[in-house]
Scaffold this motif. Sequence first.
Motif, PDB file in Angstrom:
ATOM      1  N   ALA A 216       0.830  -1.202   0.000  1.00 43.58           N
ATOM      2  CA  ALA A 216       0.000   0.000   0.000  1.00 43.58           C
ATOM      3  C   ALA A 216       0.867   1.256   0.000  1.00 43.58           C
ATOM      4  O   ALA A 216       0.577   2.220  -0.719  1.00 43.58           O
ATOM      5  CB  ALA A 216      -0.929  -0.009   1.211  1.00 43.58           C
ATOM      6  N   LEU A 217       1.935   1.247   0.792  1.00 43.10           N
ATOM      7  CA  LEU A 217       2.838   2.396   0.817  1.00 43.10           C
ATOM      8  C   LEU A 217       3.518   2.580  -0.540  1.00 43.10           C
ATOM      9  O   LEU A 217       3.622   3.702  -1.046  1.00 43.10           O
ATOM     10  CB  LEU A 217       3.862   2.208   1.927  1.00 43.10           C
ATOM     11  N   LEU A 218       3.991   1.484  -1.121  1.00 43.98           N
ATOM     12  CA  LEU A 218       4.651   1.575  -2.424  1.00 43.98           C
ATOM     13  C   LEU A 218       3.677   2.040  -3.500  1.00 43.98           C
ATOM     14  O   LEU A 218       4.060   2.800  -4.410  1.00 43.98           O
ATOM     15  CB  LEU A 218       5.248   0.216  -2.802  1.00 43.98           C
ATOM     16  N   ALA A 219       2.415   1.605  -3.408  1.00 41.92           N
ATOM     17  CA  ALA A 219       1.426   2.024  -4.405  1.00 41.92           C
ATOM     18  C   ALA A 219       1.150   3.525  -4.299  1.00 41.92           C
ATOM     19  O   ALA A 219       1.010   4.215  -5.331  1.00 41.92           O
ATOM     20  CB  ALA A 219       0.140   1.224  -4.215  1.00 41.92           C
ATOM     21  N   ARG A 220       1.057   4.039  -3.068  1.00 41.92           N
ATOM     22  CA  ARG A 220       0.839   5.490  -2.916  1.00 41.92           C
ATOM     23  C   ARG A 220       2.012   6.269  -3.499  1.00 41.92           C
ATOM     24  O   ARG A 220       1.832   7.300  -4.165  1.00 41.92           O
ATOM     25  CB  ARG A 220       0.663   5.831  -1.433  1.00 41.92           C
ATOM     26  N   LEU A 221       3.212   5.784  -3.258  1.00 44.00           N
ATOM     27  CA  LEU A 221       4.399   6.446  -3.793  1.00 44.00           C
ATOM     28  C   LEU A 221       4.412   6.392  -5.317  1.00 44.00           C
ATOM     29  O   LEU A 221       4.784   7.371  -5.989  1.00 44.00           O
ATOM     30  CB  LEU A 221       5.653   5.782  -3.227  1.00 44.00           C
ATOM     31  N   ALA A 222       3.990   5.259  -5.872  1.00 43.21           N
ATOM     32  CA  ALA A 222       3.957   5.113  -7.334  1.00 43.21           C
ATOM     33  C   ALA A 222       2.928   6.055  -7.955  1.00 43.21           C
ATOM     34  O   ALA A 222       3.167   6.630  -9.026  1.00 43.21           O
ATOM     35  CB  ALA A 222       3.649   3.669  -7.696  1.00 43.21           C
ATOM     36  N   ARG A 223       1.790   6.242  -7.297  1.00 41.42           N
ATOM     37  CA  ARG A 223       0.778   7.161  -7.838  1.00 41.42           C
ATOM     38  C   ARG A 223       1.294   8.595  -7.823  1.00 41.42           C
ATOM     39  O   ARG A 223       1.023   9.369  -8.749  1.00 41.42           O
ATOM     40  CB  ARG A 223      -0.513   7.051  -7.027  1.00 41.42           C
ATOM     41  N   ASP A 332      -8.135   1.933  -9.968  1.00 42.48           N
ATOM     42  CA  ASP A 332      -9.487   1.553 -10.383  1.00 42.48           C
ATOM     43  C   ASP A 332      -9.562   1.205 -11.865  1.00 42.48           C
ATOM     44  O   ASP A 332     -10.405   0.405 -12.281  1.00 42.48           O
ATOM     45  CB  ASP A 332     -10.468   2.691 -10.079  1.00 42.48           C
ATOM     46  N   ASP A 333      -8.692   1.785 -12.681  1.00 42.80           N
ATOM     47  CA  ASP A 333      -8.704   1.483 -14.115  1.00 42.80           C
ATOM     48  C   ASP A 333      -7.854   0.262 -14.466  1.00 42.80           C
ATOM     49  O   ASP A 333      -7.675  -0.052 -15.649  1.00 42.80           O
ATOM     50  CB  ASP A 333      -8.216   2.699 -14.913  1.00 42.80           C
ATOM     51  N   GLY A 334      -7.318  -0.421 -13.457  1.00 43.57           N
ATOM     52  CA  GLY A 334      -6.540  -1.631 -13.698  1.00 43.57           C
ATOM     53  C   GLY A 334      -5.053  -1.415 -13.818  1.00 43.57           C
ATOM     54  O   GLY A 334      -4.303  -2.389 -13.972  1.00 43.57           O
ATOM     55  N   THR A 335      -4.586  -0.180 -13.721  1.00 45.23           N
ATOM     56  CA  THR A 335      -3.152   0.089 -13.818  1.00 45.23           C
ATOM     57  C   THR A 335      -2.426  -0.473 -12.599  1.00 45.23           C
ATOM     58  O   THR A 335      -2.793  -0.202 -11.462  1.00 45.23           O
ATOM     59  CB  THR A 335      -2.893   1.601 -13.908  1.00 45.23           C
ATOM     60  N   VAL A 336      -1.388  -1.265 -12.853  1.00 47.69           N
ATOM     61  CA  VAL A 336      -0.602  -1.848 -11.765  1.00 47.69           C
ATOM     62  C   VAL A 336       0.300  -0.762 -11.189  1.00 47.69           C
ATOM     63  O   VAL A 336       1.034  -0.088 -11.910  1.00 47.69           O
ATOM     64  CB  VAL A 336       0.245  -3.032 -12.268  1.00 47.69           C
ATOM     65  N   ARG A 337       0.254  -0.610  -9.862  1.00 45.45           N
ATOM     66  CA  ARG A 337       1.078   0.382  -9.182  1.00 45.45           C
ATOM     67  C   ARG A 337       2.190  -0.248  -8.353  1.00 45.45           C
ATOM     68  O   ARG A 337       3.273   0.316  -8.228  1.00 45.45           O
ATOM     69  CB  ARG A 337       0.202   1.262  -8.289  1.00 45.45           C
ATOM     70  N   ALA A 338       1.937  -1.386  -7.747  1.00 46.61           N
ATOM     71  CA  ALA A 338       2.955  -2.044  -6.919  1.00 46.61           C
ATOM     72  C   ALA A 338       2.750  -3.547  -7.022  1.00 46.61           C
ATOM     73  O   ALA A 338       1.616  -4.024  -7.096  1.00 46.61           O
ATOM     74  CB  ALA A 338       2.867  -1.583  -5.472  1.00 46.61           C
TER      75      ALA A 338
END
Length: 401
Positions: A216-223, A332-338
């Motif tokens: 979750a932390l890595l995904a927020r950073l990626a966004r 939400d659009d399916g883009t991989v973040r982490a």
Amino acid sequence: MSRPRTMSKRLSDIRESFWLVPAVFAVGAVTSAIGLSALELQFDLPFGGVVPSGPAGARSLLSSIITAMISFTALVFSITVVALQLASSQYSPRVLRTFLQDRTIQATLGTFVATFLFAMVVLAALPAQRDEGLPELSLAVSIALVLASSGTFIYYLHHITTVMRVSHIIGSIGAQTRRSIAQLPPPDQPSATVLGEVIQTVPATAPGMVSNIDLALLARLAREHDCAITVVPIPGDFVVTGAPLLRVHRTAGGTGRPVPADRAEQGVTIGVERTPGQDLGFGFRQLADISERALSPAVNDVTTAVRAIQEAHDLLRRLAARPDPVHVVRDDDGTVRARFTGISYDTILAMVIDDIRLVAGDQPRVMHLLDSIVRDLASVALPVHRATIGRRLPARGPGSH
């Protein structure tokens, strides 16, 4: 150099620590003793005659309780530590974590410490003059805590002799690993798409075992930086300083800006030892260690090895119906973040089947059990695992059908 840890990891470390429950008991005992003694001496509560003794007798009673509880606690846990060391040398040093997280052991230590601290605070609150009132209810509570400690000690002896049995140790490892399996991504989760080019590689700044990954932390950073982040090692891997830890990818239609390395590192917890949870292979490693040690010439305990292999069989059967885990966080659009991958089924089979076969060559009972396990796994496994299992199927002799 110590690595920064996220707040969730700090809280998790506190919850799993050995000192938390004894510390809660100790704080509760000190607070209760101060509050109860102050109430009795300040408001002269009507509890006279509960403990028919003067200040000298009360002081002697409390001193005896304090001295006895210190000696008692030191003796009990010194013997326990020796027993645990013997158990770890016979089974596996990695099973000590199971005992340290046992709430009964922690509560027992907490009860002993609470009794000692409560009596010490009440002793300090005793009046100096004979004609002054005594905190008799606090004295009665001190005696009750001694009785509670005695009862706790009897139950503790029963509990520690139970949890040190090899069947209980193996069962605990199996239950812990089943919880890890239950936390895996759903088998029907869509597979991660191929990510774009790598625009940045974040190296590890310290060596150690990967124990937890905060997606979750890595995904927020990626966004924030319009990119995707993948973790190179899997939980349970040992990373060396300078080895690739994270890779930052460009996403389709994204700008793909590099991320701050210090913030990205906080998403991967590196410690000195493996821990259960995301590290699915840790449980299998413990079971394999117990089996291999039991089959060594120094121990030669085939029954223990068989019991550990049987526990591993149940876990392997559960994983055979699942694809290799891929943990993904998407928009939400399916883009991989982490994303990070878990341990592969082939690696687990090598750990349990191949390693034990190497040390069990002269034990027909164990070899027959391993062969029957592989045949059973082949009958229930997903197609993606059948080639891996097929390489470990026993060779059919000329007369077999």
